[in-house]
Design an enzyme around this catalytic site. Structure first.
Site, PDB file in Angstrom:
ATOM      1  N   ASN A  10       0.870  -1.173   0.000  1.00  0.00           N
ATOM      2  CA  ASN A  10       0.000   0.000   0.000  1.00  0.00           C
ATOM      3  C   ASN A  10       0.910   1.226   0.000  1.00  0.00           C
ATOM      4  O   ASN A  10       1.443   1.615   1.038  1.00  0.00           O
ATOM      5  CB  ASN A  10      -0.890  -0.052   1.251  1.00  0.00           C
ATOM      6  CG  ASN A  10      -1.864   1.106   1.316  1.00  0.00           C
ATOM      7  OD1 ASN A  10      -1.811   2.026   0.493  1.00  0.00           O
ATOM      8  ND2 ASN A  10      -2.748   1.063   2.292  1.00  0.00           N
ATOM      9  N   LYS A  17       3.275   0.793   3.159  1.00  0.00           N
ATOM     10  CA  LYS A  17       2.855  -0.208   4.145  1.00  0.00           C
ATOM     11  C   LYS A  17       2.862  -1.560   3.452  1.00  0.00           C
ATOM     12  O   LYS A  17       2.535  -1.643   2.263  1.00  0.00           O
ATOM     13  CB  LYS A  17       1.434   0.084   4.628  1.00  0.00           C
ATOM     14  CG  LYS A  17       1.339   1.290   5.530  1.00  0.00           C
ATOM     15  CD  LYS A  17      -0.047   1.357   6.171  1.00  0.00           C
ATOM     16  CE  LYS A  17      -0.487   2.789   6.283  1.00  0.00           C
ATOM     17  NZ  LYS A  17      -1.894   3.022   6.180  1.00  0.00           N
ATOM     18  N   ARG A  93      -2.536  -2.037  -3.569  1.00  0.00           N
ATOM     19  CA  ARG A  93      -3.727  -1.206  -3.422  1.00  0.00           C
ATOM     20  C   ARG A  93      -3.589  -0.031  -4.383  1.00  0.00           C
ATOM     21  O   ARG A  93      -2.577   0.680  -4.358  1.00  0.00           O
ATOM     22  CB  ARG A  93      -3.824  -0.695  -1.988  1.00  0.00           C
ATOM     23  CG  ARG A  93      -4.958   0.266  -1.827  1.00  0.00           C
ATOM     24  CD  ARG A  93      -5.012   0.826  -0.430  1.00  0.00           C
ATOM     25  NE  ARG A  93      -6.130   1.730  -0.348  1.00  0.00           N
ATOM     26  CZ  ARG A  93      -6.106   2.889   0.300  1.00  0.00           C
ATOM     27  NH1 ARG A  93      -5.025   3.271   0.928  1.00  0.00           N
ATOM     28  NH2 ARG A  93      -7.159   3.641   0.331  1.00  0.00           N
ATOM     29  N   HIS A 182     -12.632   3.185  -0.447  1.00  0.00           N
ATOM     30  CA  HIS A 182     -12.688   2.168   0.620  1.00  0.00           C
ATOM     31  C   HIS A 182     -13.384   0.891   0.124  1.00  0.00           C
ATOM     32  O   HIS A 182     -13.958   0.133   0.912  1.00  0.00           O
ATOM     33  CB  HIS A 182     -13.498   2.654   1.850  1.00  0.00           C
ATOM     34  CG  HIS A 182     -12.849   3.741   2.654  1.00  0.00           C
ATOM     35  ND1 HIS A 182     -13.594   4.688   3.299  1.00  0.00           N
ATOM     36  CD2 HIS A 182     -11.568   4.004   2.932  1.00  0.00           C
ATOM     37  CE1 HIS A 182     -12.794   5.520   3.953  1.00  0.00           C
ATOM     38  NE2 HIS A 182     -11.539   5.122   3.747  1.00  0.00           N
ATOM     39  N   HIS A 210     -17.969   2.479   7.324  1.00  0.00           N
ATOM     40  CA  HIS A 210     -16.512   2.414   7.517  1.00  0.00           C
ATOM     41  C   HIS A 210     -16.103   3.741   8.163  1.00  0.00           C
ATOM     42  O   HIS A 210     -16.020   4.778   7.500  1.00  0.00           O
ATOM     43  CB  HIS A 210     -15.817   2.215   6.165  1.00  0.00           C
ATOM     44  CG  HIS A 210     -14.318   2.210   6.248  1.00  0.00           C
ATOM     45  ND1 HIS A 210     -13.544   1.090   6.013  1.00  0.00           N
ATOM     46  CD2 HIS A 210     -13.445   3.193   6.559  1.00  0.00           C
ATOM     47  CE1 HIS A 210     -12.268   1.396   6.176  1.00  0.00           C
ATOM     48  NE2 HIS A 210     -12.182   2.677   6.508  1.00  0.00           N
ATOM     49  N   GLY A 212     -13.232   5.362   9.964  1.00  0.00           N
ATOM     50  CA  GLY A 212     -11.844   5.463  10.417  1.00  0.00           C
ATOM     51  C   GLY A 212     -11.481   6.930  10.432  1.00  0.00           C
ATOM     52  O   GLY A 212     -12.354   7.774  10.652  1.00  0.00           O
ATOM     53  N   ASN A 213     -10.234   7.255  10.177  1.00  0.00           N
ATOM     54  CA  ASN A 213      -9.888   8.666  10.031  1.00  0.00           C
ATOM     55  C   ASN A 213     -10.575   9.202   8.768  1.00  0.00           C
ATOM     56  O   ASN A 213     -11.186  10.255   8.775  1.00  0.00           O
ATOM     57  CB  ASN A 213      -8.373   8.822   9.995  1.00  0.00           C
ATOM     58  CG  ASN A 213      -7.976  10.259  10.287  1.00  0.00           C
ATOM     59  OD1 ASN A 213      -8.674  10.980  11.012  1.00  0.00           O
ATOM     60  ND2 ASN A 213      -6.892  10.693   9.692  1.00  0.00           N
ATOM     61  N   ARG A 243     -11.585  15.707   7.093  1.00  0.00           N
ATOM     62  CA  ARG A 243     -12.332  16.137   5.901  1.00  0.00           C
ATOM     63  C   ARG A 243     -13.750  16.552   6.282  1.00  0.00           C
ATOM     64  O   ARG A 243     -14.376  15.913   7.136  1.00  0.00           O
ATOM     65  CB  ARG A 243     -12.424  15.010   4.871  1.00  0.00           C
ATOM     66  CG  ARG A 243     -11.094  14.591   4.289  1.00  0.00           C
ATOM     67  CD  ARG A 243     -11.315  13.628   3.109  1.00  0.00           C
ATOM     68  NE  ARG A 243     -10.083  12.950   2.771  1.00  0.00           N
ATOM     69  CZ  ARG A 243      -9.896  11.640   2.860  1.00  0.00           C
ATOM     70  NH1 ARG A 243     -10.867  10.842   3.264  1.00  0.00           N
ATOM     71  NH2 ARG A 243      -8.734  11.109   2.535  1.00  0.00           N
ATOM     72  N   MET A 285     -11.166  10.053  17.993  1.00  0.00           N
ATOM     73  CA  MET A 285     -12.442   9.916  18.693  1.00  0.00           C
ATOM     74  C   MET A 285     -12.256   9.626  20.184  1.00  0.00           C
ATOM     75  O   MET A 285     -13.092  10.010  20.998  1.00  0.00           O
ATOM     76  CB  MET A 285     -13.260   8.805  18.006  1.00  0.00           C
ATOM     77  CG  MET A 285     -14.693   8.739  18.410  1.00  0.00           C
ATOM     78  SD  MET A 285     -15.591  10.319  18.302  1.00  0.00           S
ATOM     79  CE  MET A 285     -16.056  10.394  16.571  1.00  0.00           C
ATOM     80  N   ASN A 336     -14.343   0.416  17.548  1.00  0.00           N
ATOM     81  CA  ASN A 336     -13.947   0.659  18.952  1.00  0.00           C
ATOM     82  C   ASN A 336     -14.827   1.615  19.732  1.00  0.00           C
ATOM     83  O   ASN A 336     -14.833   1.555  20.961  1.00  0.00           O
ATOM     84  CB  ASN A 336     -12.518   1.202  18.986  1.00  0.00           C
ATOM     85  CG  ASN A 336     -11.524   0.191  18.458  1.00  0.00           C
ATOM     86  OD1 ASN A 336     -11.393  -0.889  19.012  1.00  0.00           O
ATOM     87  ND2 ASN A 336     -10.855   0.518  17.363  1.00  0.00           N
ATOM     88  N   GLU A 386      -8.450  -4.884   5.080  1.00  0.00           N
ATOM     89  CA  GLU A 386      -8.236  -4.555   3.666  1.00  0.00           C
ATOM     90  C   GLU A 386      -7.069  -5.329   3.078  1.00  0.00           C
ATOM     91  O   GLU A 386      -7.107  -5.721   1.908  1.00  0.00           O
ATOM     92  CB  GLU A 386      -8.017  -3.039   3.521  1.00  0.00           C
ATOM     93  CG  GLU A 386      -9.308  -2.271   3.781  1.00  0.00           C
ATOM     94  CD  GLU A 386      -9.130  -0.767   3.877  1.00  0.00           C
ATOM     95  OE1 GLU A 386      -8.854  -0.287   4.991  1.00  0.00           O
ATOM     96  OE2 GLU A 386      -9.267  -0.080   2.864  1.00  0.00           O
TER      97      GLU A 386
HETATM   98  P1  AMP Z   1      -8.447   3.970  10.979  1.00  0.00           P
HETATM   99  O1  AMP Z   1      -8.363   5.070   9.971  1.00  0.00           O
HETATM  100  O2  AMP Z   1      -9.435   2.899  10.636  1.00  0.00           O
HETATM  101  O3  AMP Z   1      -7.112   3.436  11.394  1.00  0.00           O
HETATM  102  O4  AMP Z   1      -9.052   4.659  12.307  1.00  0.00           O
HETATM  103  C1  AMP Z   1      -8.308   5.586  13.040  1.00  0.00           C
HETATM  104  C2  AMP Z   1      -9.220   6.292  14.020  1.00  0.00           C
HETATM  105  O5  AMP Z   1      -9.894   5.346  14.853  1.00  0.00           O
HETATM  106  C3  AMP Z   1      -8.476   7.178  15.027  1.00  0.00           C
HETATM  107  O6  AMP Z   1      -8.249   8.465  14.503  1.00  0.00           O
HETATM  108  C4  AMP Z   1      -9.427   7.216  16.190  1.00  0.00           C
HETATM  109  O7  AMP Z   1     -10.314   8.317  16.026  1.00  0.00           O
HETATM  110  C5  AMP Z   1     -10.245   5.960  16.072  1.00  0.00           C
HETATM  111  N1  AMP Z   1     -10.007   5.015  17.177  1.00  0.00           N
HETATM  112  C6  AMP Z   1      -9.032   4.091  17.282  1.00  0.00           C
HETATM  113  N2  AMP Z   1      -9.152   3.411  18.444  1.00  0.00           N
HETATM  114  C7  AMP Z   1     -10.228   3.926  19.079  1.00  0.00           C
HETATM  115  C8  AMP Z   1     -10.885   3.650  20.333  1.00  0.00           C
HETATM  116  N3  AMP Z   1     -10.433   2.705  21.161  1.00  0.00           N
HETATM  117  N4  AMP Z   1     -11.967   4.386  20.643  1.00  0.00           N
HETATM  118  C9  AMP Z   1     -12.425   5.339  19.818  1.00  0.00           C
HETATM  119  N5  AMP Z   1     -11.870   5.640  18.636  1.00  0.00           N
HETATM  120  C10 AMP Z   1     -10.790   4.942  18.267  1.00  0.00           C
END
Ligand code: AMP
Length: 405
Positions: A10, A17, A93, A182, A210, A212-213, A243, A285, A336, A386
């Protein structure tokens, strides 16, 4: 010896990565990242899961070619080298596959040229992906390289969902349409959700969130994507870490005409300085939740805006699908943050949506149901993977092409 390993790469603009998987049991043999490529402070972190050993190396890594060579050396030190006959293929990717790529592709010159042609649609990502592919090709010219596109899963969207309501000839001239991103995650998670329900993907309608960030939602009918929240670029849709997601496009005219901002400044504002970080100064978060618990009003408002948007998409995709069997939460926040899941479905009991407080709060590793027993719609936490999806698609394609020869 049968070749059963797949190396997944990636390549980002300044990072690489990687994961090495053994497809006999989908186990991970090694994983790592090279960060800050092109800077003096580059860093390689490599973990051999066969031994549990992690090694970190610091020092300048000039470019992606040097990064991949360093990765190859690290893998070699663990007896997992890229020259191994057990390596079946390399899966890459690729962020933007436009409308051309509806499936993963074995890379040849024509595929490379098409990914290159799509660079204007993903000016940051596709060049990095191309560099990764070219470098891997030069290291192992004999090995199949497979491109797995973030957009491919969304190419099943009907025109009514994929087109913006703008002048058709302008849209066509500049290839402006909703591509979605995604895709490997949405594909994987929607399938895993069907598995969790004990049903075939063809029989199940799922809304995948989905979170994530970067964040996106998708409506998946019988295993096929019928709508998704990201559009021409990953900027559209949900509120994300940095964003904005959906805004009135006229915000951009206003910032240009009244604010005197340049296109690049607005691009940075909406992609990097908006979303949660723009609203409250934090994009994690965990931080936001602990600030909310301490009574921080700014964090509370950011959280509420995030949830409000999420709820609107759940409602929209409920309407798009007509019948919803499951809603799956995935990625860092979705997997999470119990508070996000709880707030996202709060008040939607009329749609058959609810979480069980105990199940939702309980920690767990795998896919799990968090809605009450007998709920009309299953609410689930389904961890995304992924890399595994890229490796699976790569291995399937390479296996299939071997069968033909
Ligand atoms: P990702 O892009 O899927 O790696 O998600 C990253 C984001 O997940 C981080 O910026 C956090 O906001 C959130 N995150 C990770 N661990 C936790 C957790 N235990 N509780 C709440 N948010 C989490």
């Amino acid at each position: 010896m049968t070749a059963t390993r797949v190396l997944v790469l990636n390549s980002g603009s300044s990072s690489l990565k990687y994961q090495l998987l053994d497809m006999r049991d989908s186990s991970r043999l090694a994983t790592g990242i090279v960060e800050r490529i092109g800077e003096r402070t580059s860093r390689l972190k490599h973990t051999a899961l066969t031994t549990g050993e992690t090694r970190e190396t610091a020092g300048p890594v000039a470019d992606h070619a040097a990064a991949l060579k360093a990765v190859a050396e690290e893998l070699g030190r663990d007896g997992l080298g890229m020259d191994s006959p057990e390596l079946a293929a390399i899966g890459h990717r690729v962020v933007h596959g436009g409308s051309s790529f509806t499936e993963p592709e074995i890379v040849d010159d024509a595929v490379l040229a098409e990914i290159e042609r799509l660079v204007p649609l993903a000016p940051l990502h596709n060049p990095a992906n191309l560099t990764g592919i070219r470098t891997a090709r030069s290291l192992r010219p004999d090995l199949p390289q497979v491109a797995v596109f973030d957009t491919a899963f969304h190419t099943t969207m009907p025109e009514s969902a994929a087109r913006y309501a703008i002048d058709v000839s302008t849209a066509d001239e500049y290839r402006i349409r909703r591509y979605g991103f995604h895709g490997t995650s949405h594909a994987y998670v929607s399938r895993e959700t069907a598995k969790l329900l004990g049903r075939a993907p063809e029989d199940v309608n799922v809304i995948v969130l989905h979170l994530g960030n970067g964040a996106s939602a998708s409506a998946v009918r019988g295993g096929r994507c019928v709508d998704t929240s990201m559009g021409l670029t990953p900027l559209e849709g949900l509120v994300m870490g940095t964003r904005s997601g959906d805004v009135d496009p006229a915000v951009i005219f206003h910032l240009t005409r009244v604010g005197g901002m340049s296109t690049d400044e607005i691009d940075t504002l909406l992609n990097k300085k908006s979303g949660l970080i723009g609203l409250c100064g934090d994009n994690d978060m965990r931080e936001i939740r602990s600030r909310v618990d301490e009574g921080d009003e700014q964090a509370r408002l950011a959280f509420d805006i995030y949830i409000h948007r999420l709820k609107k998409y759940i409602g929209a995709y409920y309407a798009v699908l007509g019948r919803v069997d499951a809603i799956a939460f995935t990625a860092g926040v979705g997997e999470n943050a119990a508070a996000v899941r709880e707030a996202a479905v709060a008040g939607l009991e009329g749609l058959g949506l609810a979480v069980d407080a105990g199940l939702n709060a309980a920690r767990g590793d795998g896919a799990r149901i968090v809605s009450p027993e007998g709920a009309r719609v299953t609410v689930a936490v389904v961890p995304t993977d992924e890399e595994l999806e890229i490796a699976t698609q790569t291995y399937a394609l390479v296996g299939a092409s071997h069968d033909l020869t």
